[in-house]
Design an enzyme around this catalytic site. Structure first.
Site, short mmCIF file in Angstrom:
data_model
loop_
_atom_site.label_atom_id
_atom_site.label_comp_id
_atom_site.label_asym_id
_atom_site.label_seq_id
_atom_site.Cartn_x
_atom_site.Cartn_y
_atom_site.Cartn_z
N LYS A 263 -29.68 -10.29 28.95
CA LYS A 263 -28.98 -9.06 28.53
C LYS A 263 -29.46 -8.62 27.15
O LYS A 263 -29.40 -9.39 26.20
CB LYS A 263 -27.46 -9.30 28.50
N ASP A 268 -23.64 -2.66 21.17
CA ASP A 268 -22.53 -2.45 22.11
C ASP A 268 -21.32 -1.93 21.36
O ASP A 268 -20.51 -2.70 20.85
CB ASP A 268 -22.19 -3.76 22.84
N LYS A 275 -14.97 0.19 21.11
CA LYS A 275 -14.43 -1.03 20.51
C LYS A 275 -13.74 -0.71 19.19
O LYS A 275 -13.98 0.35 18.60
CB LYS A 275 -15.57 -2.02 20.24
N ASP A 286 -25.57 -8.30 20.62
CA ASP A 286 -25.40 -8.22 22.07
C ASP A 286 -26.76 -8.18 22.80
O ASP A 286 -26.81 -8.12 24.02
CB ASP A 286 -24.55 -6.99 22.43
N ASP A 345 -16.93 -0.63 28.54
CA ASP A 345 -17.33 -1.76 27.68
C ASP A 345 -17.76 -2.98 28.51
O ASP A 345 -18.31 -3.93 27.97
CB ASP A 345 -16.16 -2.13 26.76
N GLU A 347 -20.30 -3.38 30.27
CA GLU A 347 -21.61 -2.80 30.61
C GLU A 347 -22.64 -3.87 30.96
O GLU A 347 -23.56 -3.64 31.72
CB GLU A 347 -22.12 -1.95 29.43
N ARG A 349 -22.57 -6.60 32.75
CA ARG A 349 -22.67 -6.98 34.17
C ARG A 349 -23.38 -5.92 34.99
O ARG A 349 -24.01 -6.22 36.00
CB ARG A 349 -21.27 -7.30 34.70
#
Ligand code: BES
Ligand code: ZN
Ligand code: ZN
Length: 502
Positions: A263, A268, A275, A286, A345, A347, A349
Site C-alpha cells: 500500500k 491519507d 481525519k 501511509d 477513509d 481507502e 483495502r
C-alpha cells in the site's frame, strides 16, 4: 539516501583492531573471551573501571570506558554492553545491547566502530547468522533521515569474531541495509516531496539498471483501460494515481511467480471523510507498505536471487476535493465485484483489492503477500509491538513465522472467521468497504481475502509498527520515523522459499 559505511566481518587480534570504539557485549553471570583478553592487555584496567562504575552487565546497561594510550591499543574507548543473564540470551538481546551501545557514542563522532563477538555469544551455533544480524542492527541504528544537510562521520563498522565466518556475508548485509535505508527514506519523505509522481520517479531511480528487473507504470489512461476502478476512485481527489508493476525474473528456468503488494497512499487525509488534525499528522507514513516492497525488490535483485517476483504498488493520494470519490459511491472493482463506499477513509483495502485481483488474473502467482498500514484497529488490538498476520495458507504462513523468529520482526496471527465477512453486507452492492468498529482489522482483512480468491495469500497489517509512535515500536535500532519493518521479514521469507525450491 543516507550512506552505508564500509563494513566487514573478520577475526583479528584485539591489539590490531583499528577502530575508534570497541563495543563489548557480555553476560552478568558469565564472562566472554574478548573481555578476558581485553582485561589482560590492559592489566586489569577494564574490569577495575567497570567495578568503579558499578557496572552489573544488566540488559540495557551501557558503560563507556576511555582507553589510556599506555596499553598500546588502537581503540580510544571501550563500550561495555550488558546482556543480562546467559539463561535468557537470544539474538534480539544481542541486537539491542549492541545498538544501545552504538547510540550511546553516536554524538561523539567516532569514525569507526568494532563490535566484539566471541564464541560465547554465537546464537544457534551459527556464527554467520549471529555476525550478520549484529552488523545489520548497527547499520539500522545509525540511520538518520534528514532533508538537506548531511554530515556523516561514521566511516567503518566491523564485527570482530574469534572464528572465521563465511566470505561474502558483507555483501548480504550491505544489500539488506540499503533496502532498509531505501524503505525508510521513502516512508519518511513528506507528502510534498513524494506524491504519486514522486513515488514513480523514486522507484525508477532505485530499481532501473538492476538485472532481470523491469518496471511498468499504469497511469490514469491505462488504469481506465484495465478497469482498475478501485485505484482510480480513491485517487480521484489527488494528483494522478498509479499502479506500479515490477517484475524480477531471477529464475529463468521457472514460470512460477510470487506476488508482493504494498500500500502506497502518499498522504491519507481520509478523503471527504476527513481525519482529525491529530490522526492526520502521521499519514505521510501511509506509503510504508509500498516503501517496503521497493526495498525488498532492490535487495532481491541486487543479490540476484533465484526466484521470480512480481510486485504491485498502488500509489494514490487520499485527499478531499470537488473531484473526490464520495460516500455511497458504488465502484465496479477490477474483478467485477461491486463495492459500496461507506467511508472514504477505508481507502487502503480498495487499492489493495484491485492490485491483488490484477496479479491473480494476470500472473497467477503461487502466493500473494501484501503489506499495508491498513487499520487503526490493529494498533488497538496489538499495540505497537507486532504486525497482524492474516492468511488462507498454513504452508506459507508457517514459513513466515520462521522468518519472523529469525529477524525479530514480530507478527501475531489474527483470525479470518466467516462472520467478519457478514459485516460487509451491502443492500445495493456485493460488499461495503467498512463494517463497523468491532474487529476492524479482521473485517478489513476479510475484505482483501475476497479478492485473493483461491490464491494462497498473506496479509500483513503494519499500522502499529511501520514508524515509531508514542508507545513504540521501541528498539535502539529504530531511530525516529519509519522503521522499515517488513524488509528483513520478507527478505528472510523469500530466502527460505528460494532455498526450499532448489
Ligand atoms: N491509513 C489508515 C490506517 C491507519 C491508522 C494506519 C492509524 C496507521 C495509523 C487507513 O486508511 C484508515 O484510515 N483506516 C480507517 C478505517 C476505518 C474508516 C474503517 C481506520 O483504521 O480508522
Ligand atoms: Zn484511510
Ligand atoms: Zn490509509
Amino acid at each position: 539516501m543516507g550512506k552505508i559505511p564500509g563494513i566487514s566481518i573478520t577475526s583479528m587480534k584485539l591489539e590490531e583492531a583499528d577502530y575508534d570504539a570497541l563495543i563489548l557485549p557480555s553476560f552478568m553471570d558469565h564472562t566472554v573471551y574478548f573481555l578476558e583478553k581485553l582485561d589482560l592487555i590492559t592489566k586489569g584496567y577494564i574490569v577495575q573501571s567497570a567495578s568503579i562504575a558499578n557496572f552489573k552487565w544488566e540488559q540495557e546497561e551501557v558503560q563507556l570506558i576511555p582507553l589510556p594510550k599506555e596499553y598500546g591499543m588502537k581503540a580510544r574507548v571501550v563500550v561495555l554492553a550488558g546482556l543480562g543473564p546467559k539463561k535468557n540470551y537470544d539474538m534480539e538481546k544481542l541486537r539491542r545491547a549492541t545498538t544501545l551501545a552504538t547510540r550511546s557514542i553516536l554524538d561523539k563522532k567516532y569514525s569507526s566502530i568494532g563490535v566484539l563477538v566471541s564464541n560465547e555469544l554465537v546464537i544457534n551455533n551459527d556464527i554467520n547468522y549471529t555476525c550478520r544480524e549484529t552488523l545489520l542492527s548497527v547499520l539500522m541504528s545509525t540511520y538518520k533521515y534528514s532533508i538537506g544537510k548531511k554530515e556523516e562521520h561514521l566511516r567503518r563498522v566491523a564485527v570482530i569474531t574469534t572464528e572465521n565466518p563465511d566470505h561474502g556475508l558483507e555483501e548480504y548485509v550491505r544489500a539488506v541495509a540499503e533496502a532498509i535505508y531505501i524503505s525508510r527514506d521513502i516512508a519518511n519523505a513528506p507528502s510534498n516531496k513524494i506524491n504519486p509522481e514522486g513515488f514513480e520517479k523514486e522507484v525508477k531511480k532505485i530499481l532501473s539498471g538492476l538485472e532481470h528487473t523491469s518496471i511498468r507504470v499504469f497511469r490514469q489512461s491505462e488504469l481506465e483501460k484495465e478497469g482498475l476502478n478501485g485505484i482510480l476512485s480513491v485517487g480521484k481527489g489527488g494528483s494522478e494515481p498509479r499502479l506500479i508493476l515490477i517484475e524480477y525474473h531471477g529464475d529463468k528456468s521457472s514460470n512460477e511467480w510470487y506476488g508482493i503488494v504494498g500500500k502506497a497512499v502518499t498522504f491519507d487525509a481520509g478523503g471527504l471523510d476527513l481525519k482529525s488534525r491529530e490522526s492526520m499528522l502521521d499519514m505521510k507514513y501511509d506509503k510504508s507498505g509500498g516503501a517496503v516492497v521497493v526495498g525488498v525488490l532492490y535487495a532481491i535483485a541486487k543479490r540476484k536471487m533465484r526466484i521470480n517476483i512480481v510486485a504491485a504498488i498502488p500509489v494514490v493520494e487520499n485527499i478531499p476535493s470537488k473531484t473526490s470519490y464520495k460516500p455511497r459511491d458504488v465502484i465496479r472493482m477490477y474483478d467485477g465485484t461491486l463495492v459500496e463506499v461507506i467511508d472514504t477513509d477505508a481507502e487502503g483495502r480498495l487499492i489493495l483489492a484491485d492490485s491483488i485481483a490484477y496479479l491473480v488474473k494476470n500472473h497467477k502467482p503461487r502466493l500473494i503477500i501484501d503489506i499495508a498500514t491498513l487499520t487503526g484497529s490493529i494498533v488497538v488490538a496489538l499495540g505497537n509491538y507486532a504486525a497482524g498476520v492474516f492468511s488462507n495458507t498454513e504452508f506459507y504462513k508457517n514459513i513466515l513465522l520462521e522468518a519472523s523468529q529469525e529477524t525479530g520482526e514480530r507478527v501475531w496471527e489474527m483470525p479470518l472467521y466467516p462472520e467478519y465477512r457478514d459485516q460487509l453486507k451491502s443492500d445495493i452492492a456485493d460488499l461495503t468497504n467498512v463494517g463497523g468498529r468491532a474487529g476492524g482489522a479482521c473485517v478489513a482483512a476479510s475484505f482483501l481475502k475476497h479478492f485473493a480468491k483461491d490464491t494462497p495469500w498473506i496479509h500483513l497489517d503494519i499500522a502499529g509498527v511501520a514508524w515509531v509512535q508514542e508507545h513504540g515500536p521501541k528498539a535502539p535500532y529504530y531511530p525516529k520515523g519509519a522503521t522499515g519493518y517488513g524488509v528483513r521479514l520478507l527478505l528472510s521469507f523469500f530466502e527460505k522459499i528460494t532455498r526450499q525450491r532448489h
